[in-house]
Enzyme design. Structure first.
Site, PDB file in Angstrom:
ATOM      1  N   ARG A  49       0.848  -1.198   0.000  1.00  0.00           N
ATOM      2  CA  ARG A  49       0.000   0.000   0.000  1.00  0.00           C
ATOM      3  C   ARG A  49       0.879   1.241   0.000  1.00  0.00           C
ATOM      4  O   ARG A  49       1.836   1.328   0.780  1.00  0.00           O
ATOM      5  CB  ARG A  49      -0.900   0.034   1.248  1.00  0.00           C
ATOM      6  CG  ARG A  49      -2.155  -0.803   1.141  1.00  0.00           C
ATOM      7  CD  ARG A  49      -3.138  -0.241   0.090  1.00  0.00           C
ATOM      8  NE  ARG A  49      -4.278  -1.120  -0.161  1.00  0.00           N
ATOM      9  CZ  ARG A  49      -4.358  -2.017  -1.143  1.00  0.00           C
ATOM     10  NH1 ARG A  49      -3.360  -2.170  -1.981  1.00  0.00           N
ATOM     11  NH2 ARG A  49      -5.439  -2.748  -1.311  1.00  0.00           N
ATOM     12  N   ASP A  87       4.793  -0.549  -6.730  1.00  0.00           N
ATOM     13  CA  ASP A  87       3.540  -0.831  -7.451  1.00  0.00           C
ATOM     14  C   ASP A  87       2.406   0.013  -6.877  1.00  0.00           C
ATOM     15  O   ASP A  87       1.315   0.012  -7.406  1.00  0.00           O
ATOM     16  CB  ASP A  87       3.189  -2.329  -7.324  1.00  0.00           C
ATOM     17  CG  ASP A  87       2.015  -2.734  -8.215  1.00  0.00           C
ATOM     18  OD1 ASP A  87       2.025  -2.346  -9.404  1.00  0.00           O
ATOM     19  OD2 ASP A  87       1.099  -3.425  -7.726  1.00  0.00           O
ATOM     20  N   GLU A 138      -2.357   7.523  -5.485  1.00  0.00           N
ATOM     21  CA  GLU A 138      -2.148   6.992  -6.837  1.00  0.00           C
ATOM     22  C   GLU A 138      -3.341   7.152  -7.781  1.00  0.00           C
ATOM     23  O   GLU A 138      -3.166   7.189  -9.001  1.00  0.00           O
ATOM     24  CB  GLU A 138      -1.735   5.510  -6.756  1.00  0.00           C
ATOM     25  CG  GLU A 138      -2.817   4.610  -6.191  1.00  0.00           C
ATOM     26  CD  GLU A 138      -2.328   3.201  -5.841  1.00  0.00           C
ATOM     27  OE1 GLU A 138      -1.181   3.053  -5.383  1.00  0.00           O
ATOM     28  OE2 GLU A 138      -3.114   2.257  -6.017  1.00  0.00           O
ATOM     29  N   HIS A 196      -0.015  -0.201  -9.913  1.00  0.00           N
ATOM     30  CA  HIS A 196      -0.870  -1.075  -9.093  1.00  0.00           C
ATOM     31  C   HIS A 196      -1.410  -2.252  -9.916  1.00  0.00           C
ATOM     32  O   HIS A 196      -2.622  -2.461 -10.007  1.00  0.00           O
ATOM     33  CB  HIS A 196      -2.021  -0.269  -8.464  1.00  0.00           C
ATOM     34  CG  HIS A 196      -2.502  -0.894  -7.188  1.00  0.00           C
ATOM     35  ND1 HIS A 196      -2.923  -0.169  -6.110  1.00  0.00           N
ATOM     36  CD2 HIS A 196      -2.614  -2.203  -6.812  1.00  0.00           C
ATOM     37  CE1 HIS A 196      -3.291  -0.979  -5.135  1.00  0.00           C
ATOM     38  NE2 HIS A 196      -3.105  -2.228  -5.548  1.00  0.00           N
TER      39      HIS A 196
END
Ligand SMILES: NC(=O)c1ccc[n+]([C@@H]2O[C@H](COP(=O)([O-])OP(=O)(O)OC[C@H]3O[C@@H](n4cnc5c(N)ncnc54)[C@H](O)[C@@H]3O)[C@@H](O)[C@H]2O)c1
Length: 332
Positions: A235, A259, A264, A297
């Site tokens: 996260r 990621d 985001e 992500h």
């Protein structure tokens, strides 16, 4: 049973169709997320909608779903932040989520980012893409069997990551907020400070819990082994971006694979080529490629993970139809 599946990407269509052979729902797949009124209107005449992240089942959209006769609001995600669960319940919707899916999807990405950075693959490929085939000192690498990998959080994904790194020959240390039994053949559990100090690669696999704050702070970075690699596929909120940038600039952190990044949703899944990202820290990280590898992500964007999500969602609906209840009901 008429089922409308939102946010279905082209590569996922075949998986939905294959899974539906077992269920035979009257299924429609649309690429739309639930964002605009036009997206919500697509649900007219359907009994069930299956959402994914960024499909907003807020009060306004739930009111429209109700007006259109939708009874089931299911999500094929683990997270349920996009659903106003209390309002959905008040309005009698039946809800369900997916409690988990292939941990290998995310673990494999963590290992890939770690190995790519360890072996300087992006740096090297960047040079060869410009027809520069020289070998320089930056390409020299330690072998993973001579490295210590620290895994923070050894739940489903973390333990899979630990297993994969162990399989590659790494010495694996782990820290979990709750000591785990039966994992000693894969990793050695240590205190967080010891893990930070000894690891050549640190990979985060714990959840973000607001009350506990960030995990990767300035203090965390200062305790890292010089030149260590940081991987975060968990996260974005777990990491202080300023601390990471400072660490990268000073060389304390040699490379990072991310990621997930806090905030985001403002830039992931958008093509912002030739535009500035509002968050200057993210702009900075992007400019640090190939020392910094950012993936949007996409940890769960694999065949197995999508299959698990679709199968579980359809099972959830079947269970509701057959019993009126569902073990994966979202508890608000
Ligand atoms: N990148 C992606 O696409 C993607 C996809 C799915 C999940 N995730 C993230 O991966 C993470 C792990 O997911 P999981 O399914 O393995 O969860 P899990 O619940 O199975 O495991 C999490 C583990 O972390 C431990 N933990 C909690 N707080 C901790 C802390 N502060 N320090 C150390 N350990 C701590 C827990 O005890 C648990 O063992 C979550 O953050 C999840 O949101 C990312």
């Amino acid at each position: 049973m008429k089922v409308l599946c939102y946010g279905v990407r082209d590569v996922e269509k075949a998986i939905f169709e294959e899974v539906n052979k077992k269920f035979n729902f009257d299924m429609t797949l649309v690429p739309n997320y639930v964002k605009t009124k036009e997206d919500v209107m697509l649900a007219k005449g359907y009994d069930c909608v299956i959402l994914r992240g960024n499909c907003w089942a807020n009060k306004e959209n739930l009111d429209l779903f109700k007006e259109f006769g939708v009874e089931y609001v299911l999500t094929r995600t683990v997270g349920v932040d996009h659903i106003d669960v209390a309002y959905a319940k008040e309005n009698g919707f039946k809800t369900a989520f997916v409690p988990g899916y292939s941990p290998n999807a995310i673990a494999e990405l963590a290992v890939t980012l770690g190995m790519t950075l360890l072996r300087n693959v992006a740096y090297t490929a960047n040079k060869t893409s410009k027809k520069d085939f020289t070998v320089d000192a930056q390409m020299f690498s330690k072998e993973i069997r001579n490295c210590t990998v620290g895994v923070v959080g050894i739940g489903r994904i973390g333990l899979t990551s630990a297993t994969l790194f162990k399989g590659l020959g790494a010495n694996v240390l782990a820290y979990d907020a709750f000591k785990k039994e039966g994992v000693d053949h894969i990793c050695t559990q240590v205190e967080l400070d010891e893990l930070i100090a000894k690891s050549d690669i640190i990979t985060l696999h714990c959840p973000f819990i607001k009350e506990n704050g960030k995990v990767v702070t300035k203090d965390f970075v200062s305790k890292m082994k010089d030149g260590a690699i940081l991987i975060n596929t968990a996260r974005g909120e777990l990491q202080d971006l300023d601390a990471i940038i400072e660490g990268l600039e000073s060389g304390k952190i040699s490379a990072a694979g991310l990621d997930v990044i806090e905030g985001e949703s403002a830039f992931f899944f958008k093509n912002l080529e030739n535009q500035n990202i509002a968050d200057a820290r993210v702009e900075k990280l992007v400019s640090m490629y190939p020392k910094v590898l950012i993936t949007p992500h996409m940890g769960s964007y694999t065949d197995e993970a999508v299959l698990n999500m679709v199968e579980t969602s359809f099972e959830n609906l079947k269970e509701y139809i057959e019993t009126g209840k569902c073990k994966n009901e979202i508890i608000g």
